[in-house]
Design an enzyme around this catalytic site. Structure first.
Site, mmCIF file in Angstrom:
data_model
loop_
_atom_site.group_PDB
_atom_site.id
_atom_site.type_symbol
_atom_site.label_atom_id
_atom_site.label_comp_id
_atom_site.label_asym_id
_atom_site.label_seq_id
_atom_site.Cartn_x
_atom_site.Cartn_y
_atom_site.Cartn_z
ATOM 1 N N GLY A 187 0.836 -1.185 -0.072
ATOM 2 C CA GLY A 187 0.048 -0.073 -0.006
ATOM 3 C C GLY A 187 1.043 1.233 -0.006
ATOM 4 O O GLY A 187 2.021 1.279 -0.200
ATOM 5 N N GLN A 241 15.470 -8.668 -2.146
ATOM 6 C CA GLN A 241 14.003 -9.282 -2.099
ATOM 7 C C GLN A 241 13.775 -10.100 -3.482
ATOM 8 O O GLN A 241 13.293 -11.010 -3.514
ATOM 9 C CB GLN A 241 12.855 -8.271 -1.734
ATOM 10 N N LYS A 299 14.169 -1.934 -6.937
ATOM 11 C CA LYS A 299 14.605 -1.012 -5.665
ATOM 12 C C LYS A 299 14.649 -1.995 -4.639
ATOM 13 O O LYS A 299 15.647 -1.797 -3.758
ATOM 14 C CB LYS A 299 13.338 -0.191 -5.409
ATOM 15 N N SER A 318 9.988 5.722 -2.441
ATOM 16 C CA SER A 318 9.689 4.718 -1.481
ATOM 17 C C SER A 318 8.437 5.256 -0.534
ATOM 18 O O SER A 318 8.213 6.561 -0.336
ATOM 19 C CB SER A 318 10.771 4.427 -0.634
ATOM 20 N N SER A 319 7.467 4.280 -0.144
ATOM 21 C CA SER A 319 6.401 4.703 0.757
ATOM 22 C C SER A 319 6.963 5.371 2.034
ATOM 23 O O SER A 319 6.257 6.139 2.708
ATOM 24 C CB SER A 319 5.554 3.341 1.204
ATOM 25 N N ARG A 320 8.159 4.952 2.376
ATOM 26 C CA ARG A 320 8.909 5.417 3.631
ATOM 27 C C ARG A 320 9.506 6.767 3.386
ATOM 28 O O ARG A 320 9.501 7.382 4.469
ATOM 29 C CB ARG A 320 9.924 4.508 3.860
ATOM 30 N N HIS A 370 5.124 2.208 -7.717
ATOM 31 C CA HIS A 370 4.273 0.922 -7.895
ATOM 32 C C HIS A 370 3.298 1.026 -9.153
ATOM 33 O O HIS A 370 3.223 0.096 -9.972
ATOM 34 C CB HIS A 370 3.183 0.862 -6.622
HETATM 35 P P1 AMP Z 1 6.330 -2.288 -1.119
HETATM 36 O O1 AMP Z 1 4.766 -1.874 -1.336
HETATM 37 O O2 AMP Z 1 7.206 -1.080 -0.953
HETATM 38 O O3 AMP Z 1 6.382 -3.691 -0.546
HETATM 39 O O4 AMP Z 1 6.709 -2.460 -2.839
HETATM 40 C C1 AMP Z 1 5.848 -3.158 -3.740
HETATM 41 C C2 AMP Z 1 6.697 -3.365 -4.729
HETATM 42 O O5 AMP Z 1 7.035 -2.123 -5.484
HETATM 43 C C3 AMP Z 1 8.043 -4.049 -4.616
HETATM 44 O O6 AMP Z 1 8.294 -5.032 -5.652
HETATM 45 C C4 AMP Z 1 8.957 -2.950 -4.848
HETATM 46 O O7 AMP Z 1 10.529 -3.457 -5.195
HETATM 47 C C5 AMP Z 1 8.411 -2.029 -5.891
HETATM 48 N N1 AMP Z 1 8.912 -0.627 -5.640
HETATM 49 C C6 AMP Z 1 8.877 -0.063 -4.559
HETATM 50 N N2 AMP Z 1 9.548 1.415 -4.570
HETATM 51 C C7 AMP Z 1 9.830 0.948 -5.883
HETATM 52 C C8 AMP Z 1 10.610 2.254 -6.951
HETATM 53 N N3 AMP Z 1 10.950 3.238 -6.434
HETATM 54 N N4 AMP Z 1 10.901 1.685 -8.093
HETATM 55 C C9 AMP Z 1 10.523 0.577 -8.453
HETATM 56 N N5 AMP Z 1 9.716 -0.569 -8.041
HETATM 57 C C10 AMP Z 1 9.654 0.098 -6.698
#
Ligand code: AMP
Length: 310
Positions: free
Chosen positions: A40, A163, A159, A195-197, A46
């Site tokens: 989320g 993982q 990113k 990043s969500s963070r 995303h």
């Molecule tokens: P998360 O919601 O942070 O778990 O990320 C979900 C997916 O989005 C994961 O496959 C992440 O690697 C990808 N993701 C998150 N940030 C980025 C980004 N800046 N560029 C590309 N993919 C991303």
């Protein structure tokens, strides 16, 4: 159910339970189904994964689940941004067919699962060293979501390089019938990896955080001179920013995650993690080491999609 053309937004179907997911998934029986798994707080990174998936698949499923299993004690589970309405609007805009939005009770009806996927030695280094058990939690939920969505392909961001590597290994080692596709890291115009963070960062934190991507690009600029020059160039950027508390800066082999030796030429992963204010951030860059080397979007030979920029 077919995927609408870009720009013609239509609300995706939303499944909260396993039963609702199974019913909606059964209606996507004609053609390739791709899944994008998220926690989320969706952003352009995303959205890019969703777009890449849409380009290749007849149907796109997005999962939104803040997985408690992959957070350690004292980590940011309780303050992680929750923006479901905005997330659904993005899914709508991007033409997602189906969103799976379970609660922890739906995913783990018997409480914490006693049986989990073990990430093994590759899950114990780098992020795994700083976050013990993290990758077991990630792989366990990824395995469950792959089973529940019965996706033909699954899209992940470069990113989160470690993982991504572990998910590829799990799919191969445990014979998951799914194609794993990676998408290059999407960055802000100034280089900060999305990043969500990043929402935790104050304005001054954000300035400090820029040193992470700057260090990676400085390292990549020294790629033709070999591993120690790359590490030195990256480290020089980081030491100039004492407010970034660096956890690790490494140049490792992309599939073993072991430090590459000085004689090494070929593709390597330059990865960094650190704390800025109250926020732990990670970033990485695929780098071709040797003459003519430098930053790459994605590792060659993976059969993955490039052009991840928004
Ligand atoms: P998360 O919601 O942070 O778990 O990320 C979900 C997916 O989005 C994961 O496959 C992440 O690697 C990808 N993701 C998150 N940030 C980025 C980004 N800046 N560029 C590309 N993919 C991303």
């Amino acid at each position: 159910m077919t995927t609408p053309a870009p720009g013609t937004s239509r609300a995706p179907r939303v499944a909260h339970t396993r039963h609702e997911l199974a019913q909606a998934r059964a209606e996507l029986s004609d053609g390739h189904v791709a899944v994008v798994m998220t926690m989320g707080a969706l952003h352009e990174g995303h959205a890019t994964l969703i777009r890449r998936a849409r380009e290749r698949a007849a149907h796109v499923v997005v999962t939104i689940f803040l997985n408690p299993l992959q957070f350690g004690a004292g980590e940011d589970l309780s303050r992680y941004p929750r923006t479901v309405d905005d997330d659904l609007a993005i899914c709508s805009r991007e033409g997602v067919d189906l969103v799976f939005l379970p609660t922890p009770d739906v995913m783990y009806p018997d409480g914490d699962p006693g049986v989990r996927v073990s990430a093994g030695p590759l899950g114990a280094v780098l992020e795994g060293q700083s976050r013990p058990g993290h990758f077991d939690g990630v792989l366990t939920v990824v395995g469950k979501l792959l089973h529940l969505t019965r996706a033909d392909s699954a899209y992940y961001g470069q990113k989160d390089a470690q993982q991504l590597l572990l998910i590829r290994r799990m799919a191969r080692d445990l014979d998951f019938p799914v194609q794993i596709v990676s998408v290059p890291t999407v960055r802000e115009p100034d280089g900060l990896a999305m990043s969500s963070r990043n929402t935790y960062l104050t304005t001054s934190d954000r300035q400090v955080a820029l040193c992470l991507s700057k260090a990676l690009y400085a390292g990549a600029d020294a790629a033709s001179e070999g591993p120690s020059a790359i590490r030195r160039a990256a480290r020089e950027v980081l030491v100039r920013e004492p407010l970034a508390l660096v956890d690790y800066l490494v140049l490792v082999h992309p599939s073993t995650l072991e430090d590459v030796p000085e004689w090494y030429r070929g593709e390597a992963l330059l990865a960094v993690a650190g704390r800025v204010g109250t926020t732990r951030l990670i970033d990485n860059l695929p780098v071709a080491v040797g003459p003519g080397g430098g930053a790459r979007e994605i590792f060659s030979g993976t059969g993955d999609v490039t052009g991840g920029g928004a």
